[in-house]
Write an enzyme that holds these catalytic residues in place. Structure first.
Site, mmCIF file in Angstrom:
data_model
loop_
_atom_site.group_PDB
_atom_site.id
_atom_site.type_symbol
_atom_site.label_atom_id
_atom_site.label_comp_id
_atom_site.label_asym_id
_atom_site.label_seq_id
_atom_site.Cartn_x
_atom_site.Cartn_y
_atom_site.Cartn_z
ATOM 1 C CG ASP A 51 -57.785 9.775 20.868
ATOM 2 O OD1 ASP A 51 -57.278 9.415 21.941
ATOM 3 O OD2 ASP A 51 -57.162 10.413 20.013
ATOM 4 N NE ARG B 205 -48.976 -8.776 7.883
ATOM 5 C CZ ARG B 205 -49.633 -7.670 7.588
ATOM 6 N NH1 ARG B 205 -50.586 -7.229 8.385
ATOM 7 N NH2 ARG B 205 -49.350 -6.991 6.494
ATOM 8 C CD GLU C 118 -56.274 0.463 13.090
ATOM 9 O OE1 GLU C 118 -55.513 -0.212 13.805
ATOM 10 O OE2 GLU C 118 -55.863 1.363 12.322
ATOM 11 C CB SER D 289 -56.943 -1.334 6.869
ATOM 12 O OG SER D 289 -55.939 -1.457 5.879
ATOM 13 C CG LEU D 290 -56.759 0.194 1.836
ATOM 14 C CD1 LEU D 290 -56.058 -0.058 0.507
ATOM 15 C CD2 LEU D 290 -56.717 1.668 2.166
#
Length: 399
Positions: A88, A156, A241, A257-258
């Site tokens: 969004d 990954r 993010e 991310s933190l």
């Protein structure tokens, strides 16, 4: 992350200067063009938001607005992201005039539980770290050594691509992650939460393999910001993010991310505090206009289009890409965008419609970014351009 969020929520609720407004769905940023004179200066003065309880759209104005809306994982069929991660903030910033960068860089976690009832349950990489093996269902063939000398311990993106390759090659729904060759007490001691969760679903991981699929895990691209968390638009900041902060590059290490939340959340707060007296008071803003719309009588369109986006994004713009698949996805985005905009213009907004409108925008940004990159780098892998170019450059989209 969870502990941080709970601590922040508790602190915010206890702070008399903070008003928490819950059960709201942000629709669009308020920019200069929403003012009485339609100045179109791109300055952000707040948001229009839908109140879930009343169904009415409310106006919130502010000297400074911070986007902290998370990523766009739910535009893919399989994702570890929460239900509301529909991009969004990225879509709203793009519509308001902010540049977006590196949207082709979506990280896919290799091992998400495949279960039609339980969504986005992550099987930690530690299972592979402690000896878990990836196998083909039915035959039990261990396939990772065919792709990388590190086998299950490869990064990954390599593991995710290998699983995706085997699923597509053999027409599978999932592959197996098997740690049942380890002693039962070892498995229970190291993975008590996974053991308990899966036992409740009828899977005993001490004796049975776990069905897994790769799943979208993190949106590394997003709204461009500077070191103060400022976007291109005056009055608009962003953190987390939703941004392309530069911390991830074309790939991502776990827990960055933190860092992205902490560093840029604080940077934005510091900058706003230091420049508060320089930030102008919001001008008069037009209220939301519902005079020419009616209640929807075709909610099935919203649900169908939502499913269609997630399916073609998974099939055409997923872990491994080709130019032909991306072009097919782009064509579908164009068709859906015209449908959704017509629908949006005629009916009252609902939470699902708002998110669908944003998902279409996000899908278009990801496809557009992926088509612009004529190489394979990091999380963007295309069969048509398998090599990496000598110079690393961001993919920047300008409204």
């Amino acid at each position: 992350g969870r502990a941080v969020q709970e601590a922040l929520e508790k602190a915010a609720a206890a702070n008399p200067n903070i008003t928490l407004v819950t059960d709201m769905v942000a629709i669009d940023l308020v920019t200069g063009r929403h003012g009485v004179r339609y100045s179109g200066d791109g300055h952000v003065w707040g948001i229009y938001a839908l109140n879930r309880k009343t169904g009415r759209v409310e106006l919130y104005t502010a000297r400074a607005t911070i986007l902290a809306t998370g990523g766009a994982g739910r535009c893919y069929l399989y994702s570890t992201a929460p239900r509301g991660a529909t991009g969004d903030g990225i879509a709203m910033a793009w519509r308001a005039g902010a540049r977006i960068s590196n949207m082709e860089m979506n990280q896919f976690h290799p091992t998400c539980l495949y279960n039609l009832e339980v969504k986005n349950f992550l099987i930690t990489e530690a299972v592979r770290g402690e000896g878990g093996q990836l196998k083909i269902p039915g035959t039990g063939y261990r396939f990772m050594p065919d792709f990388d000398d590190r086998a299950e311990l490869a990064p990954r993106d390599i593991v995710a691509r290998a699983i995706d390759h085997e699923i597509k090659r053999l027409g599978l729904d999932y592959v197996h992650l098997d740690i049942s060759h380890k002693p039962p007490e070892f498995v229970k001691e190291h993975f008590p939460n996974i053991y308990a969760k899966l036992l409740g679903l009828g899977i005993d991981i001490t004796t049975q393999p776990i069905p897994v699929v790769p799943a979208q895990h993190y949106t590394c691209g997003g709204v461009m910001i500077d070191l103060d968390g400022r976007t291109d638009l005056p009055g608009l900041y962003a953190a987390g993010e939703v941004t392309q902060s530069g911390l991830h590059g074309a790939n991502r290490l776990a827990s960055n991310s933190l860092l992205e939340c902490f560093v840029f959340g604080e940077a934005a707060a510091r900058h706003i505090t230091a420049h508060w007296n320089d930030l102008a008071e919001p001008p008069p803003i037009r209220p939301w206009d519902e005079s020419r719309v009616t209640d929807s009588d075709e909610e099935v369109i919203v649900k169908h289009n939502w499913s269609e986006i997630r399916r073609f994004m998974w099939d055409y713009v997923g872990i491994v890409r080709t130019t032909k698949r991306l072009q097919r996805a782009q064509h579908r985005v164009q068709l859906l965008r015209s449908e959704v905009e017509e629908y949006y213009g005629n009916f009252r907004v609902t939470p699902d419609l708002v998110e669908l409108r944003n998902l279409v925008e996000i899908a278009g940004l990801i496809v557009q970014s992926a088509l612009k990159r004529k190489e394979s780098r990091g999380l963007h892998y295309t069969l048509d351009y398998p090599r990496m170019l000598s110079k690393a450059e961001d993919t920047i989209l300008t409204p």
